[in-house]
Each structure stands twice: as C-alpha cells, then as structure tokens.
Design a protein around this motif. Structure first.
Motif, mmCIF file in Angstrom:
data_model
loop_
_atom_site.group_PDB
_atom_site.id
_atom_site.type_symbol
_atom_site.label_atom_id
_atom_site.label_comp_id
_atom_site.label_asym_id
_atom_site.label_seq_id
_atom_site.Cartn_x
_atom_site.Cartn_y
_atom_site.Cartn_z
ATOM 1 N N ILE A 73 0.842 -1.203 0.000
ATOM 2 C CA ILE A 73 0.000 0.000 0.000
ATOM 3 C C ILE A 73 0.877 1.254 0.000
ATOM 4 O O ILE A 73 2.024 1.217 0.454
ATOM 5 C CB ILE A 73 -0.934 0.059 1.236
ATOM 6 N N HIS A 74 0.342 2.333 -0.558
ATOM 7 C CA HIS A 74 1.054 3.603 -0.383
ATOM 8 C C HIS A 74 0.089 4.761 -0.183
ATOM 9 O O HIS A 74 -1.021 4.770 -0.715
ATOM 10 C CB HIS A 74 2.081 3.860 -1.494
ATOM 11 N N PHE A 75 0.539 5.709 0.629
ATOM 12 C CA PHE A 75 -0.271 6.875 0.978
ATOM 13 C C PHE A 75 0.359 8.126 0.372
ATOM 14 O O PHE A 75 1.588 8.249 0.332
ATOM 15 C CB PHE A 75 -0.291 7.073 2.486
ATOM 16 N N THR A 76 -0.501 9.050 -0.094
ATOM 17 C CA THR A 76 -0.014 10.385 -0.459
ATOM 18 C C THR A 76 -0.976 11.416 0.114
ATOM 19 O O THR A 76 -2.149 11.114 0.368
ATOM 20 C CB THR A 76 0.069 10.583 -2.003
ATOM 21 N N PHE A 89 -4.731 10.110 0.101
ATOM 22 C CA PHE A 89 -4.932 9.122 -0.966
ATOM 23 C C PHE A 89 -4.310 7.797 -0.542
ATOM 24 O O PHE A 89 -3.168 7.766 -0.075
ATOM 25 C CB PHE A 89 -4.279 9.589 -2.276
ATOM 26 N N LEU A 90 -5.093 6.721 -0.694
ATOM 27 C CA LEU A 90 -4.572 5.376 -0.444
ATOM 28 C C LEU A 90 -4.538 4.673 -1.798
ATOM 29 O O LEU A 90 -5.585 4.533 -2.450
ATOM 30 C CB LEU A 90 -5.489 4.639 0.542
ATOM 31 N N ASN A 91 -3.347 4.275 -2.230
ATOM 32 C CA ASN A 91 -3.168 3.674 -3.556
ATOM 33 C C ASN A 91 -3.869 4.505 -4.637
ATOM 34 O O ASN A 91 -4.639 3.994 -5.446
ATOM 35 C CB ASN A 91 -3.702 2.234 -3.584
ATOM 36 N N ASN A 92 -3.645 5.821 -4.589
ATOM 37 C CA ASN A 92 -4.175 6.797 -5.559
ATOM 38 C C ASN A 92 -5.681 7.047 -5.466
ATOM 39 O O ASN A 92 -6.228 7.775 -6.279
ATOM 40 C CB ASN A 92 -3.824 6.417 -7.006
ATOM 41 N N GLU A 93 -6.355 6.456 -4.509
ATOM 42 C CA GLU A 93 -7.792 6.737 -4.337
ATOM 43 C C GLU A 93 -7.971 7.791 -3.235
ATOM 44 O O GLU A 93 -7.422 7.640 -2.132
ATOM 45 C CB GLU A 93 -8.522 5.447 -3.938
ATOM 46 N N ASN A 94 -8.747 8.823 -3.537
ATOM 47 C CA ASN A 94 -9.013 9.848 -2.529
ATOM 48 C C ASN A 94 -9.974 9.274 -1.470
ATOM 49 O O ASN A 94 -11.122 8.983 -1.767
ATOM 50 C CB ASN A 94 -9.640 11.069 -3.209
#
Ligand code: DC
Length: 237
Positions: A73-76, A89-94
């Motif tokens: 998983i990745h967070f932004t 965003f978690l795996n590019n999902e807001n």
C-alpha cells in the motif's frame, strides 16, 4: 521563514484526540510551506481497507489474515486549494470522506492498538523522510517519541475533555450528524484511554525538544504565536 541552513526540518505534532492538531498543522504547513502528513489518516485508511475486506464480519477476525494486505500500500497527501483541505490518498484513491465515517471512527482505535499493524505503518512513516524537500510536518500520537525521535521541533497538544468534546460536537453538528454531546464525550474518553494505555507506542509527551500546549483557554491565534516563537527560538539559538 526558515532559511536554507535549516532545510529538512521535521516538526512533530502529537496529542490527544480533538486537541486541535490538524488545525495547527494546517496553519504551520501553510506558513512554512512544508509537506504535511496526518498519520491518523493512515490508521483510518487501513481500517477502511479492513472493513472493505470484510475482516470484521467474521468471529475469526485475526490480524494474520489481514496483515498481508498492507504489503503494497502507499499513501499520499495533497493540498486541495479549492476547499483549503489536505486530502489523503490510499493507492491513488481519494479516501478523505470515507475515513471520517462513523464506521471507521468506531474501529480505528482497535486497529491502532495492534503491534503488527503499528510496525507496518512505522516502516512506511519512517521512509517518508526521503520524499520531502524542505521540511516535514507530521501529526499523530507517537511521532516525536517513536517515529521521529530525532525531530528538532516537537509539539504536544492537550485540552480539557470538556472543551475537546465540545469542539468535536460542534464540528459533527455542522456536518449534519445526529449525535449528543454526551456521546461525543464518551467516545473521546474511550479513545484517550486506548491511546495512553496501549503497550506499544502509547501517546506520551516527548521528553526533548518539546513544547506542551494546553489550549483549554487559548485562542487559535495566541496558540499559533506561542508556537511560532518556540520554533524560531529552536532554530535560531
Ligand atoms: O488523529 P485521529 O483521531 O484521526 O487518529 C485516528 C486513530 O489512530 C486514533 O484512535 C489514534 C490512532 N493513531 C495512533 O495510534 N497513532 C498515530 N500516530 C496516529 C493515530
């Protein structure tokens, strides 16, 4: 403004639930143009993942059945200028809205008390050092103690249970939620209890480089000025 000499500064903001950490973080991130991370949103994101995987629907809930979902998983975190909010965003999902749901809020403290989950998130959080350029502002419960004990500036926030409950109650009412002040207070007391009593990485005031802010009777402006002064003293003396 912070000069070049002080590039790569980490500011940790830890404290009790609803003690104003996010509002202060937003003010400081804007002021210093630092990258901002809310680790509470990461714990909430993982809780959302567990709900989606229907982990709580079985009596056989077991962390070993879930932990492998956290491997890739990745967070932004991105600033949404239109609404003046930071979005997660978690795996590019807001996931900004879903992670604030009552379902997530009810389960997140449970997941945050599981050592295997904290270990996974600790690794992800420590790696964040490599992605920010100027400075990092990072909010949570164990940032100044466990994640970045080397942080040069640490802020620890608290306030009376009543004032924190009242602020949270007003926020929820504004969003149209039907909830009583008493219920909000019970939830805050419950979360405080879990945060300070868990064995692994409990909420604690960091010992070094830390300013403690009790904002029970403090205005947002006054609080901001006190903290700015603390940061300037730390960086320039
Ligand atoms: O800040 P928040 O209320 O959104 O945090 C959600 C939950 O995650 C809360 O129960 C405390 C927990 N948490 C934690 O244990 N460690 C962190 N670094 C951040 C949050």
């Amino acid at each position: 403004m912070i000069n070049n000499k002080n590039k790569k500064i980490i500011i940790s903001i830890d404290g009790y639930s609803s003690s104003g950490k996010s509002s202060l973080s937003k003010q400081l991130a804007e002021h210093f143009k630092y990258y901002y991370i809310n680790t509470g949103d990461m714990y909430r994101g993982i809780t959302l993942l567990a709900i989606r995987q229907k982990m709580f629907n079985s009596d056989l809930w077991n962390v070993t059945n879930f932990i492998h979902y956290l491997n890739n998983i990745h967070f932004t975190f991105k600033w949404n200028k239109k609404i003046n909010e930071i979005e997660t965003f978690l795996n590019n999902e807001n996931i900004k809205n879903q992670i604030k749901s009552r379902q997530v809020t009810e389960k997140v403290s449970l997941l945050a008390s599981i050592p295997e989950i904290r270990e996974k998130l600790n690794v992800i959080q420590k790696k964040l050092v490599s992605i920010y350029k100027n400075g990092l502002l990072i909010e949570g419960r164990d940032i100044g103690t466990t994640i970045f004990p080397q942080a040069k500036i640490k802020i620890f926030m608290k306030g009376s249970t009543e004032i924190r409950s009242f602020r949270r109650y007003k926020e929820l009412k504004k969003k149209g939620e039907k909830i009583s002040y008493e219920k909000v207070k019970q939830n805050i007391l419950y979360r405080d209890m879990l945060d300070i009593s868990r064995k692994y990485s409990p909420l604690q005031k960091p010992i070094q480089n830390c300013i403690e802010i009790d904002n029970t009777y403090l205005s947002i402006n006054k609080q901001f000025n006190i903290i700015l002064q603390f940061i300037k003293n730390k960086l320039y003396t």
